[in-house]
Write an enzyme that holds these catalytic residues in place. Structure first.
Site, PDB file in Angstrom:
ATOM      1  N   ASP A  63       0.829  -1.206   0.000  1.00 27.28           N
ATOM      2  CA  ASP A  63       0.000   0.000   0.000  1.00 27.28           C
ATOM      3  C   ASP A  63       0.865   1.259   0.000  1.00 27.28           C
ATOM      4  O   ASP A  63       2.084   1.180   0.124  1.00 27.28           O
ATOM      5  CB  ASP A  63      -0.928  -0.016   1.235  1.00 27.28           C
ATOM      6  N   ASN A 131      -6.915  -1.228  14.746  1.00 29.44           N
ATOM      7  CA  ASN A 131      -8.336  -1.427  14.432  1.00 29.44           C
ATOM      8  C   ASN A 131      -8.543  -2.644  13.526  1.00 29.44           C
ATOM      9  O   ASN A 131      -9.630  -2.854  13.003  1.00 29.44           O
ATOM     10  CB  ASN A 131      -8.939  -0.175  13.783  1.00 29.44           C
ATOM     11  N   HIS A 133      -6.877  -3.260  10.617  1.00 32.38           N
ATOM     12  CA  HIS A 133      -6.615  -3.143   9.179  1.00 32.38           C
ATOM     13  C   HIS A 133      -5.417  -3.984   8.761  1.00 32.38           C
ATOM     14  O   HIS A 133      -4.462  -4.163   9.506  1.00 32.38           O
ATOM     15  CB  HIS A 133      -6.505  -1.685   8.715  1.00 32.38           C
ATOM     16  N   GLU A 138      -9.408  -1.496   5.600  1.00 30.82           N
ATOM     17  CA  GLU A 138     -10.000  -1.153   6.889  1.00 30.82           C
ATOM     18  C   GLU A 138     -11.156  -2.118   7.206  1.00 30.82           C
ATOM     19  O   GLU A 138     -11.638  -2.827   6.305  1.00 30.82           O
ATOM     20  CB  GLU A 138     -10.529   0.285   6.840  1.00 30.82           C
TER      21      GLU A 138
HETATM   22  C1  GLP Z   1       0.188   0.915   8.445  1.00 29.07           C
HETATM   23  C2  GLP Z   1       0.255  -0.015   7.247  1.00 29.07           C
HETATM   24  C3  GLP Z   1      -0.079  -1.436   7.603  1.00 29.07           C
HETATM   25  C4  GLP Z   1       0.634  -1.849   8.865  1.00 29.07           C
HETATM   26  C5  GLP Z   1       0.222  -0.954  10.006  1.00 29.07           C
HETATM   27  C6  GLP Z   1       0.849  -1.309  11.334  1.00 29.07           C
HETATM   28  O1  GLP Z   1      -1.056   1.475   8.636  1.00 29.07           O
HETATM   29  N1  GLP Z   1      -0.591   0.390   6.179  1.00 29.07           N
HETATM   30  O2  GLP Z   1       0.279  -2.288   6.519  1.00 29.07           O
HETATM   31  O3  GLP Z   1       0.320  -3.183   9.165  1.00 29.07           O
HETATM   32  O4  GLP Z   1       0.600   0.359   9.652  1.00 29.07           O
HETATM   33  O5  GLP Z   1       1.931  -0.474  11.583  1.00 29.07           O
HETATM   34  P1  GLP Z   1       2.901  -0.560  12.832  1.00 29.07           P
HETATM   35  O6  GLP Z   1       3.787  -1.735  12.578  1.00 29.07           O
HETATM   36  O7  GLP Z   1       3.668   0.731  12.767  1.00 29.07           O
HETATM   37  O8  GLP Z   1       2.076  -0.713  14.037  1.00 29.07           O
END
Ligand code: GLP
Length: 231
Positions: A63, A131, A133, A138
């Site tokens: 993404d 949440n 995702h 989402e």
């Molecule tokens: C972002 C990414 C996700 C990832 C999430 C968790 O929102 N789009 O792919 O899984 O963050 O991030 P973190 O590892 O910083 O908690």
């Protein structure tokens, strides 16, 4: 699904990195699937420590944000260029939704088509949001979704505000592989670290449904879930 509990954060990330090496080495020509977020830092650090250079010439990102300036520190293209490509000395093609040839709605369709044609990825690394995702799918995302533009949930924007100078700078929209796109991978490794992630993981396992994106992946034949907490 295989669930592994590894209490130490660094060791959990190292285990995900080991799986990345194992699964991508089983089919070295296949593209690899990368993820971003702070959880993944430890994985790429460990790959560097192991001196691992993926043989594959293609890597797909899950993404990226919409509307950031070219070269922005917050873009996942920048993050993966630094944290994966430069760090490991890998000089293959990095395919990122919304970036370069994948900009615009035609570009997103091209991304999906390229992912289909070059794939399946040998391994797709995954994190999870507080949440629930997955990538930027989402809660409520269709289980048969493909790469597209999405609107970010307020919780996601709040969680990710820590990376931006000001919360108002967090984009409202993003581009994301769909849950069906992700499910095409030959193997999935999801790393969930910290108690803050526990409710989302528990909810997907105990009451899977449209509001738990992880539920879309639970029937995958090679899914490893690594947590640093007991479920
Ligand atoms: C972002 C990414 C996700 C990832 C999430 C968790 O929102 N789009 O792919 O899984 O963050 O991030 P973190 O590892 O910083 O908690």
């Amino acid at each position: 699904m295989i669930h592994e509990v590894i209490g130490d954060r660094l060791m959990a990330a190292a285990r995900a990195a080991d799986l990345f090496i194992e699964k991508s080495s089983m089919n070295p020509q296949a593209p690899v699937g990368l993820a971003t977020g702070s959880t993944m830092d430890g994985v790429y650090q460990h790959l560097e420590q192991r001196g691992f250079l993926p043989e594959s010439s293609d890597a797909f990102a899950l993404d990226d944000y919409k509307g950031l300036a070219e070269g922005s520190e917050n873009s996942y293209f920048t993050e993966l260029s630094k944290n994966f490509a430069a760090r490991l000395g890998w000089s293959g093609r990095l395919h990122v939704p919304g970036h370069g040839p994948y900009a615009g709605s035609h570009g997103l369709a091209l991304f999906e088509q390229t992912h289909l044609e070059l794939g399946p990825v040998s391994i797709q690394l995954l994190g999870i949001g507080t949440n629930g995702h997955i990538a930027f799918n989402e809660p409520g995302a269709a289980f048969d979704s493909i790469t597209r533009e999405v609107e970010l949930h307020p919780q996601t924007r709040q969680d990710n505000a820590r990376f931006f100078a000001d919360p108002s700078q967090v984009p409202t929209h993003a581009y994301s592989q769909g849950l069906a796109t992700i499910n095409r991978a030959s193997s999935l490794v999801l790393l969930a670290l910290g108690e803050r992630k526990k409710p989302a993981v528990l909810q997907a396992l105990e009451s899977p449904g449209p509001l738990t994106p992880l539920a879309a992946l639970l029937d995958h034949s090679d899914l490893t879930l690594i947590t640093d907490f007991q479920l």
